[in-house]
Design an enzyme around this catalytic site. Structure first.
Site, PDB file in Angstrom:
ATOM      1  CG  HIS A 216       6.993  24.151 -27.507  1.00 40.18           C
ATOM      2  ND1 HIS A 216       7.165  23.970 -28.829  1.00 40.18           N
ATOM      3  CD2 HIS A 216       5.714  23.663 -27.211  1.00 40.18           C
ATOM      4  CE1 HIS A 216       6.029  23.443 -29.517  1.00 40.18           C
ATOM      5  NE2 HIS A 216       5.126  23.414 -28.330  1.00 40.18           N
ATOM      6  CG  ASP A 225       9.896  24.233 -30.794  1.00 39.99           C
ATOM      7  OD1 ASP A 225      10.435  23.910 -29.691  1.00 39.99           O
ATOM      8  OD2 ASP A 225       8.721  24.152 -30.800  1.00 39.99           O
ATOM      9  CB  SER A 259       3.012  21.600 -29.814  1.00 44.24           C
ATOM     10  OG  SER A 259       2.668  22.564 -29.343  1.00 44.24           O
ATOM     11  CB  CYS A 652       3.398 -27.772  50.331  1.00 42.94           C
ATOM     12  SG  CYS A 652       4.116 -26.249  50.536  1.00 42.94           S
ATOM     13  CG  HIS A 725       5.867 -23.456  55.778  1.00 49.57           C
ATOM     14  ND1 HIS A 725       7.038 -24.351  54.931  1.00 49.57           N
ATOM     15  CD2 HIS A 725       6.831 -22.839  56.252  1.00 49.57           C
ATOM     16  CE1 HIS A 725       8.127 -24.000  55.491  1.00 49.57           C
ATOM     17  NE2 HIS A 725       8.191 -22.980  56.223  1.00 49.57           N
TER      18      HIS A 725
END
EC number: 3.4.21.-
Length: 1020
Positions: A216, A225, A259, A652, A725
């Site tokens: 259980h 059990d 238990s 330039c 230019h």
């Protein structure tokens, strides 16, 4: 008639009596009691035998042909084996040739032994022995080719474990020790009998219990059990011999959480359901009666039992395990336990209830109810609950600031909703039925936005896609709408000239009112050295008139510098050469949206016709600024030398950067010129577009904001060649070009915007493609500067990062260190740049470590190990030095190479690079040696000159005897200084005796000997 089916064959046979039945029938008729009966049974028997013989002959003839046909298959099947396939089909599998040979050999051996036994003479066997001689009788056998067997004997040794045999007492002692060890270390115990029983020792109320794992605890409610057989029970009884087993439990001491505890039923005070009187394994309580886990209960009772499991511990174990698996693995700090654990539990419960509200955390109905709720229901029901939990955390647990921030953001996300249903309804009413674009995109966005906080990530992506389509549609629509004709476009020159405060400041003008460059003049040499040519006046100006570009040519007015005294001829120089005439069109304009960006457009007259350029007269050694307004003439920084500079073909636009230098502070001129030379010009390349040039100007304007109002040189627009230019001081002989209105750098930057609609953005401007840095050439330069103080001083001031190239060769690094160059660099930069001073100090320390290594590979290993440290110190951003990026790339390459070599070495691979440093060092070391030899040679020459001058001065006043003594002393002094012995007059040859004025003879070769003789000769 009878029918038999063989596969697909059907055989029809006459009804017949089987042979056995016929015999039985005949015997019955031959019995005494039946002898008087008629002979009918004989007839039946004969008929039966006839039918049987007929049947057998028919069957044999039917199968004879098939058996002959299938005989090869049956022969092959003799050595086959039966296998079962995947779906249960059983079939024959052919054997290999090796297997067939083995079978045939075995049959042959058996047949030979049988024949030997049968053909042997009869004899009385007194003893049995094996005759190794081959028998005389040979049995014919098929020819079998024996193949050699290549079988590697197995090295595996069979391990035989010794059987463990224990007496009853030894077994009891062994189990007690196992129990003691499990109790001390908290280990699990497994008892394996008919079924496996798992248990462990646990402590409760200062008592130790043995606890078994019952069913259980896994969440089920079985009728049994726990099931124990007798042997397992005895072993369990021995393990359960603990303090808790012998403890007398009062009424109510057996509580939930126990238990599986093994206790003594004789020591329990509570009423209980006893299985036996030896053990009691706690399961729970039913109607105030304790229930043993071994007792059988009904299904109804199993549901009614209050199990004494510990759900809190199970929850804690699950929470802990999951938390440890999901926790952050990489954090920037060491985690510590600062918050109270109990308070953490309180806050975790609040967060759990805020995220998933429920009555019980184990309730399946609460979980299903929450999963079925919509987001609107969750928002309406739990937003207030979240706010209450947030207030609780704020009041009681303020130290959990991260939880408070999470709850606040979670609450805000839950409240995100769009309640403007009126707008949603109106949009649907207006365009809901229209499915074409762009209305389909608008409808979809309307549907997504109304979702509010329920929008997913995919919804956001979809909404962005539809919004992009709307933007594209609107952009195309706006471009297609014409707000007016281009004929109405006007872009006149402003009547006010631009005021350049840099050219009006008295502090920057000399007595003649000319601009004073100051330190800017020195740093401007970086432009003239790389991007300008010196005009040779002796060759004339004609070769510089035609300027070629990728799309055409333009003529300069430099030839007009040669003027005639004839006025008529002089007036002809005022006429230029007309270019193709272009009217104002879309190419002349720039727009942003519906509006013109006038500074990025061509200049027009009042009537809308374009302003065309006229002839621009040349000047000597001037920088002309002021584009569309009145021009301003500034002396070039190199005007003092008298040389004339002209920009190389294709670059330039450097005149624009030179004009920006006027507005640069003197202390920033060095950084500005290096940024242009090392960063921008390599990216712009040859003939860049106006957009790229404007972007470069924006980059400089961010670094040097004072350049935004710098005036531009005159810029002409050639729509035929689609080129700008930039006019220099030599003017332009070509006329008829359009003029760009942009007058400052800030106005020119507008061309860099993507939102600007202009065809002129793609026009080309002059540029230059510079050579890439060559590592080997720079290392050679560094070697040449080691013993040349002037070059080294220039390197330290202009390119200090060039010193880092010494890491390519331990010899170069050691030469730098021994010559004192690194120390000099540290002293120079310690007050100017701490980072450069730190780098030179690191190089000095690295040279000291390299000097301790005995081999070249060891020296390179030392340098490679420190490459990562040098890289982290050097790479700190952008630096205005050409050698900076070269040094960074070199160190980065060395760092990556070292990391990869370490990985290969760890994996056991050898690196071929260990042979390459010798080749590099062999290539570079002659340069260092040659430089050092030149230094030594110069030192020797200077020493000889000094000694010769001293001897010439002082020997004139000496007596002849003292003169000879002085010569001997000078020879001795010279040998001490130069470490070379000098021949005495007795050892000289007759030719050398005639040249008694020679002080010393170097041993560096015949050419050096002759040069030294010429320098050191003097008469006695």
């Amino acid at each position: 008639m009878s029918t038999i089916v063989f596969g697909s064959f059907t055989c029809h046979l006459d009804a017949a009596i089987h042979q056995d039945n016929a015999d039985r029938l005949a015997k019955a008729w031959t019995r005494p009691e039946n002898r008087q009966v008629s002979n009918a049974h004989l007839l039946c028997r004969r008929a039966a035998e006839s039918l049987i013989n007929t049947y057998e002959s028919a069957t044999a003839s039917a199968w004879k042909g098939l058996e002959e046909k299938l005989q090869p298959m049956f022969a092959k099947r003799e050595f086959s084996k039966t296998v079962t396939k995947r779906k249960g089909l059983r079939c024959f599998k052919e054997s290999s040739e090796k297997f067939i040979e083995k079978k045939l050999r075995k049959q042959y051996q058996e047949e030979r032994e049988r024949l030997q036994f049968l053909n042997g003479p009869d004899a009385i066997v007194n003893q049995i022995s094996v005759d190794k001689c081959e028998a005389s009788v040979r049995v014919p056998s098929p020819h079998i080719i024996e193949k050699p067997s290549f079988v590697t004997p197995s090295m595996k040794k069979k391990v035989v474990f010794k059987k463990v045999r224990m007496s009853e007492a030894s077994l009891q002692l062994f189990m007690r020790r196992v129990a003691a060890n499990a109790k001390a270390n908290g280990q699990k115990v497994e008892i394996i009998g008919r079924k496996r029983v798992v248990g462990n020792y646990t402590t409760k109320s200062r008592l130790t219990y043995f606890r078994t794992h019952v069913r259980h605890l896994d969440g089920s409610k079985p009728r049994y059990d726990l099931v124990l057989d007798e042997a397992t029970k005895k072993i369990l009884q021995l393990f359960a011999n603990t303090s808790g087993f012998h403890h007398v439990h009062k009424k109510g001491e057996v509580t939930p959480g126990m238990s599986g505890f093994v206790v003594n039923p004789m020591n329990l005070s509570d009423p209980m359901q006893v299985y036996d009187t030896d053990l009691f394994i706690v399961r729970g309580k039913h109607n105030s009666i304790l229930v043993d886990s071994r007792c059988k209960v009904s299904k109804k009772q199993s549901n009614e039992i209050i199990h004494y499991s510990d759900p809190g511990k199970q929850f804690s174990d699950g929470f802990t395990n999951s938390f440890m698996q999901c926790k952050l693995r990489e954090t920037d700090h060491q985690c510590t336990s600062d918050l109270d654990v109990k308070e953490c539990g309180y806050v975790a419960a609040l967060v759990c209830q805020a995220i998933i509200p429920c009555g019980k955390i184990t309730c399946l109905q609460c979980a299903q109810k929450y999963s079925y709720m919509s987001q609107q229901e969750i928002r309406d029901r739990f937003s207030t609950v979240i706010e209450q939990h947030e207030k609780t955390v704020m009041d009681n647990y303020p130290q959990f600031s991260h939880v408070l921030a999470f709850l606040k953001r979670y609450r805000e996300l839950m409240r995100v909703e769009n309640q403007n249903y009126e707008a949603f309804k109106d949009i649907t009413h207006m365009i809901g039925e229209r499915k074409e674009a762009p209305f389909s995109h608008l409808n979809k966005i309307n549907e997504l936005i109304i979702k509010g906080g329920m929008m997913s990530a995919q919804d956001y992506i979809e909404a962005s896609d539809h919004l992009r389509e709307l933007a594209r549609y609107q952009k195309n629509r706006t471009e297609n709408i014409r707000s007016g004709s281009i004929k109405a476009f006007r872009n006149k020159i402003s009547s006010k000239a631009h005021v350049n405060m840099q050219l009006m400041c008295d502090n920057q003008l000399d007595t003649n009112g000319n601009f004073v460059w100051g330190q800017r003049e020195y740093h401007a040499k970086r432009f003239f050295r790389n991007y300008f040519d010196v005009i040779d006046v002796s060759e004339g100006y004609r070769r510089h008139i035609v300027r070629e570009n990728p799309r055409g040519i333009r003529k300069l007015a430099i030839g007009n510098l040669v003027m005639s005294t004839n006025l008529a001829a002089l007036r002809k120089q005022l006429l230029g050469e007309e270019c193709i005439h272009f009217e104002v069109s879309k190419e002349c304009t720039s727009k942003r949206g519906e509006n013109f960006v006038y500074q990025c457009c061509c200049v027009t007259h009042e009537d809308g016709t374009p302003l065309e350029s006229e002839i621009i007269s040349p000047t000597k050694n001037h920088l002309v600024v002021g584009n569309s307004g009145d021009s301003k003439y500034v002396d070039l920084p190199t005007a003092k030398g008298g040389a004339m500079f002209i920009a190389k073909a294709g670059y330039c636009y450097i005149n624009i950067f030179l004009a920006m230098l006027i507005n640069i502070n003197e202390d920033e001129a060095k950084s500005f010129t290096k940024t242009v030379r090392d960063t921008l010009v390599p990216k712009l390349g040859t003939w860049p577009s106006m957009m790229d040039l404007a972007t470069a100007c924006h980059f400089l304007a961010v670094l040097y904001p004072e350049t935004r109002n710098a005036e531009l040189p005159r810029i002409l627009v050639d729509h035929e060649a689609k080129i700008f230019h930039v006019v220099d001081s030599f003017g332009s002989l070509s006329t008829g070009m359009h003029v760009l209105k942009a007058n400052t750098i800030n106005q020119l930057i507008s061309f860099a915007s993507d939102t600007l609609d202009s065809n002129m953005k793609t026009y080309l401007v002059g540029g230059l493609e510079v050579d890439k840095c060559d590592e080997f050439k720079n290392v050679k330069l560094l070697i040449r500067s080691i013993y040349k103080p002037q070059i080294m001083e220039q390197v330290l001031k202009e390119e200090p990062y060039l010193l880092l190239m010494s890491v390519l060769s331990p010899g170069v690094l050691m030469a730098l260190f021994n010559s004192g160059s690194l120390e000099k660099a540290t002293q120079y930069w310690i007050t100017r740049s701490h980072s450069l001073a730190a780098i030179t100090s690191m190089l000095s320390a690295l040279a000291a470590k390299v000097s301790l290594a005995s081999t070249l590979n060891a020296q390179m290993s030392v340098i490679d190990e420190h490459a990562a440290v040098l890289y982290d110190s050097v790479f700190v951003g952008t630096q205005p030095y050409a050698s900076y990026m070269m040094a960074v790339k070199t160190l980065e390459r060395m760092k990556a190479r070292t990391e990869s070599d370490h990985t290969l070495n760890d994996l056991g691979f050898s690196v071929l690079r260990q042979a390459t440093p010798h080749l590099v060092e062999k290539k570079l070391s002659p340069g260092i040696g040659a430089s050092l030899e030149r230094v030594k040679l110069v030192g020797k020459i200077l020493c000889n000159l000094g000694i010769a001058a001293m001897a010439k001065t002082y020997t004139k006043t000496f007596h002849p005897k003292r003169r000879r003594r002085f010569r001997r002393q000078v020879r001795h002094l010279r040998s001490v200084i130069t470490w070379q012995p000098v021949q005495t007059p007795e050892r000289r040859s007759p030719m050398e005796k005639r040249r008694c004025g020679l002080l010393y003879i170097p041993v560096d070769g015949e050419a050096i000997l002759q040069s030294h003789r010429n320098l050191t000769k003097f008469s006695s």
